[in-house]
Write an enzyme that holds these catalytic residues in place. Structure first.
Site, PDB file in Angstrom:
ATOM      1  CE  LYS A 173       1.033  -2.084  -0.599  1.00 51.51           C
ATOM      2  NZ  LYS A 173      -0.377  -1.788  -0.861  1.00 51.51           N
ATOM      3  NE  ARG A 185       1.440  -3.527  -7.161  1.00 52.52           N
ATOM      4  CZ  ARG A 185       1.459  -2.502  -6.311  1.00 52.52           C
ATOM      5  NH1 ARG A 185       2.532  -2.241  -5.621  1.00 52.52           N
ATOM      6  NH2 ARG A 185       0.411  -1.752  -6.192  1.00 52.52           N
ATOM      7  NE  ARG A 223      -3.373   6.943  -1.277  1.00 51.56           N
ATOM      8  CZ  ARG A 223      -2.943   5.734  -1.612  1.00 51.56           C
ATOM      9  NH1 ARG A 223      -2.146   5.087  -0.792  1.00 51.56           N
ATOM     10  NH2 ARG A 223      -3.315   5.191  -2.735  1.00 51.56           N
ATOM     11  NE  ARG A 227      -7.679  15.222  -2.470  1.00 54.06           N
ATOM     12  CZ  ARG A 227      -8.199  14.694  -1.361  1.00 54.06           C
ATOM     13  NH1 ARG A 227      -8.357  13.392  -1.248  1.00 54.06           N
ATOM     14  NH2 ARG A 227      -8.579  15.467  -0.361  1.00 54.06           N
ATOM     15  NE  ARG A 242      -4.248   1.669  -7.148  1.00 56.51           N
ATOM     16  CZ  ARG A 242      -4.347   2.646  -6.251  1.00 56.51           C
ATOM     17  NH1 ARG A 242      -5.139   3.671  -6.491  1.00 56.51           N
ATOM     18  NH2 ARG A 242      -3.646   2.605  -5.148  1.00 56.51           N
TER      19      ARG A 242
HETATM   20  P1  AP5 Z   1      -1.590   3.861   2.574  1.00 55.62           P
HETATM   21  O1  AP5 Z   1      -0.683   3.614   3.720  1.00 55.62           O
HETATM   22  O2  AP5 Z   1      -1.232   4.956   1.634  1.00 55.62           O
HETATM   23  O3  AP5 Z   1      -1.882   2.497   1.783  1.00 55.62           O
HETATM   24  P2  AP5 Z   1      -0.968   1.624   0.816  1.00 55.62           P
HETATM   25  O4  AP5 Z   1      -1.179   0.195   1.182  1.00 55.62           O
HETATM   26  O5  AP5 Z   1       0.446   2.131   0.822  1.00 55.62           O
HETATM   27  O6  AP5 Z   1      -1.705   1.894  -0.549  1.00 55.62           O
HETATM   28  P3  AP5 Z   1      -1.189   2.274  -1.996  1.00 55.62           P
HETATM   29  O7  AP5 Z   1      -2.399   2.745  -2.744  1.00 55.62           O
HETATM   30  O8  AP5 Z   1      -0.024   3.194  -1.949  1.00 55.62           O
HETATM   31  O9  AP5 Z   1      -0.786   0.901  -2.517  1.00 55.62           O
HETATM   32  P4  AP5 Z   1      -0.669   0.502  -3.960  1.00 55.62           P
HETATM   33  O10 AP5 Z   1      -0.078  -0.837  -3.758  1.00 55.62           O
HETATM   34  O11 AP5 Z   1      -1.877   0.545  -4.799  1.00 55.62           O
HETATM   35  O12 AP5 Z   1       0.218   1.663  -4.605  1.00 55.62           O
HETATM   36  P5  AP5 Z   1       1.702   1.714  -5.093  1.00 55.62           P
HETATM   37  O13 AP5 Z   1       2.192   3.093  -4.933  1.00 55.62           O
HETATM   38  O14 AP5 Z   1       2.503   0.586  -4.539  1.00 55.62           O
HETATM   39  O15 AP5 Z   1      -3.051   4.114   3.180  1.00 55.62           O
HETATM   40  C1  AP5 Z   1      -4.153   4.461   2.357  1.00 55.62           C
HETATM   41  C2  AP5 Z   1      -5.037   5.502   3.063  1.00 55.62           C
HETATM   42  O16 AP5 Z   1      -5.661   4.888   4.186  1.00 55.62           O
HETATM   43  C3  AP5 Z   1      -4.260   6.706   3.612  1.00 55.62           C
HETATM   44  O17 AP5 Z   1      -5.025   7.870   3.451  1.00 55.62           O
HETATM   45  C4  AP5 Z   1      -4.059   6.376   5.106  1.00 55.62           C
HETATM   46  O18 AP5 Z   1      -3.986   7.540   5.888  1.00 55.62           O
HETATM   47  C5  AP5 Z   1      -5.302   5.543   5.400  1.00 55.62           C
HETATM   48  N1  AP5 Z   1      -5.042   4.462   6.378  1.00 55.62           N
HETATM   49  C6  AP5 Z   1      -3.936   3.690   6.468  1.00 55.62           C
HETATM   50  N2  AP5 Z   1      -4.051   2.794   7.470  1.00 55.62           N
HETATM   51  C7  AP5 Z   1      -5.290   3.002   8.021  1.00 55.62           C
HETATM   52  C8  AP5 Z   1      -6.016   2.395   9.109  1.00 55.62           C
HETATM   53  N3  AP5 Z   1      -5.493   1.384   9.820  1.00 55.62           N
HETATM   54  N4  AP5 Z   1      -7.249   2.866   9.385  1.00 55.62           N
HETATM   55  C9  AP5 Z   1      -7.788   3.898   8.654  1.00 55.62           C
HETATM   56  N5  AP5 Z   1      -7.156   4.524   7.632  1.00 55.62           N
HETATM   57  C10 AP5 Z   1      -5.922   4.080   7.320  1.00 55.62           C
HETATM   58  O19 AP5 Z   1       1.535   1.386  -6.658  1.00 55.62           O
HETATM   59  C11 AP5 Z   1       0.936   2.303  -7.562  1.00 55.62           C
HETATM   60  C12 AP5 Z   1       1.086   1.786  -8.975  1.00 55.62           C
HETATM   61  O20 AP5 Z   1       2.494   1.680  -9.314  1.00 55.62           O
HETATM   62  C13 AP5 Z   1       0.534   0.380  -9.249  1.00 55.62           C
HETATM   63  O21 AP5 Z   1      -0.846   0.402  -9.524  1.00 55.62           O
HETATM   64  C14 AP5 Z   1       1.404  -0.053 -10.436  1.00 55.62           C
HETATM   65  O22 AP5 Z   1       0.945   0.517 -11.637  1.00 55.62           O
HETATM   66  C15 AP5 Z   1       2.758   0.539 -10.105  1.00 55.62           C
HETATM   67  N6  AP5 Z   1       3.605  -0.386  -9.340  1.00 55.62           N
HETATM   68  C16 AP5 Z   1       4.063  -0.205  -8.067  1.00 55.62           C
HETATM   69  N7  AP5 Z   1       4.794  -1.261  -7.669  1.00 55.62           N
HETATM   70  C17 AP5 Z   1       4.797  -2.134  -8.705  1.00 55.62           C
HETATM   71  C18 AP5 Z   1       5.363  -3.424  -8.880  1.00 55.62           C
HETATM   72  N8  AP5 Z   1       6.060  -4.026  -7.901  1.00 55.62           N
HETATM   73  N9  AP5 Z   1       5.165  -4.038 -10.078  1.00 55.62           N
HETATM   74  C19 AP5 Z   1       4.475  -3.454 -11.069  1.00 55.62           C
HETATM   75  N10 AP5 Z   1       3.903  -2.241 -10.958  1.00 55.62           N
HETATM   76  C20 AP5 Z   1       4.059  -1.576  -9.776  1.00 55.62           C
END
Ligand code: AP5
Ligand code: ZN
Length: 216
Positions: free
Chosen positions: A13, A88, A127, A160, A172
């Site tokens: 994403k 979410r 990552r 990281r 997660r």
């Molecule tokens: P990346 O693009 O970073 O993936 P992502 O989908 O953005 O993953 P996240 O881990 O950031 O999502 P998340 O939803 O867990 O975290 P968030 O910050 O929202 O890609 C991942 C890796 O793969 C990278 O190294 C990339 O280079 C590689 N990659 C990408 N595409 C690829 C491909 N096609 N092929 C190969 N490799 C690829 O949330 C974190 C925490 O915040 C949550 O756990 C929660 O505690 C809190 N939080 C956030 N939002 C909310 C909400 N709305 N409500 C409640 N709590 C929340």
């Protein structure tokens, strides 16, 4: 253009959102990034959120809805935005509907990135990101073109995330399937959902997303 990127942790994403920002000039609203900024700044929200995030749980709907609603009022959201990692939960999805309605905004599309669990764990474990500009890299799949130097801003500092470890990732994913995956049916029923194969190469995922955006 107002879109939601939906998908499990590590689905891509953030990676795809950054590309949409560059191509379309609309802001990326990542609740994860906003919460991590609050943690780093040690605000009241940040203090509440830190332990929750480190454990792989969700921050309360009330806090997250308020952050997003406030962010949507910023002038740069007037021409559109990408919601990344929000909504979410079903409560957040309902809140999004009322928020957008009250601001006279329509949702253009919800794009779900579909990726297998095993691949998600592999991606998240490798990552890292630029400490200065936030560009996301991966140990094997997406290294900077010059070793140790960010392609975008030239910084040599990388970091990281504390929640990118196997144990927290298991939690997660559990939370994703329980709390977030019901949103797939929610948006499908509203005729808003488009599914993209997130297992494909990054550039192919980008092309699939661009084809959806071009047809809006
Ligand atoms: P990346 O693009 O970073 O993936 P992502 O989908 O953005 O993953 P996240 O881990 O950031 O999502 P998340 O939803 O867990 O975290 P968030 O910050 O929202 O890609 C991942 C890796 O793969 C990278 O190294 C990339 O280079 C590689 N990659 C990408 N595409 C690829 C491909 N096609 N092929 C190969 N490799 C690829 O949330 C974190 C925490 O915040 C949550 O756990 C929660 O505690 C809190 N939080 C956030 N939002 C909310 C909400 N709305 N409500 C409640 N709590 C929340
Ligand atoms: Zn950088």
């Amino acid at each position: 253009m107002r879109l939601i990127l939906l998908g499990p942790p590590g689905a891509g994403k953030g990676t795809q959102a950054q590309r949409i920002v560059e191509k379309h000039g609309i802001p990326q609203l990542s609740t994860g990034d906003m919460l991590r900024a609050a943690v780093a700044a040690e605000t009241d929200v940040g203090k509440l959120a830190k332990a929750v995030m480190d454990a792989g749980n969700l921050v309360s709907d009330e806090i997250v809805n308020a952050i997003v609603s406030e962010r949507l009022d910023q002038p740069d959201c007037a021409a559109g935005f990408i919601l990344d990692g929000f909504p979410r939960t079903l409560v957040q999805a309902d809140a999004t509907e009322s928020m957008l309605k009250s601001k006279d905004m329509d949702l253009s599309v919800v794009i779900e990135l579909r990726v297998d669990d095993k691949e998600l764990v592999r991606r998240v474990s490798g990552r890292y990101s630029c400490a200065q500009c936030g560009t996301v890299y991966h140990d094997t799949d997406k290294k900077p073109s010059e070793e140790g130097v960010c392609d975008k801003c030239g910084s040599t500092h990388f970091k990281r995330r504390p929640d990118d470890n196997a144990e927290t990732m298991t939690k997660r994913l559990e939370v994703y399937y329980k709390e977030t995956s019901p949103l797939i049916g929610y948006y499908y029923a509203k005729g808003r959902l488009k599914v993209v194969d997130g297992m494909a190469e990054m550039d192919n995922v980008t092309s699939d997303i661009e084809a959806i955006l071009a047809a809006l």
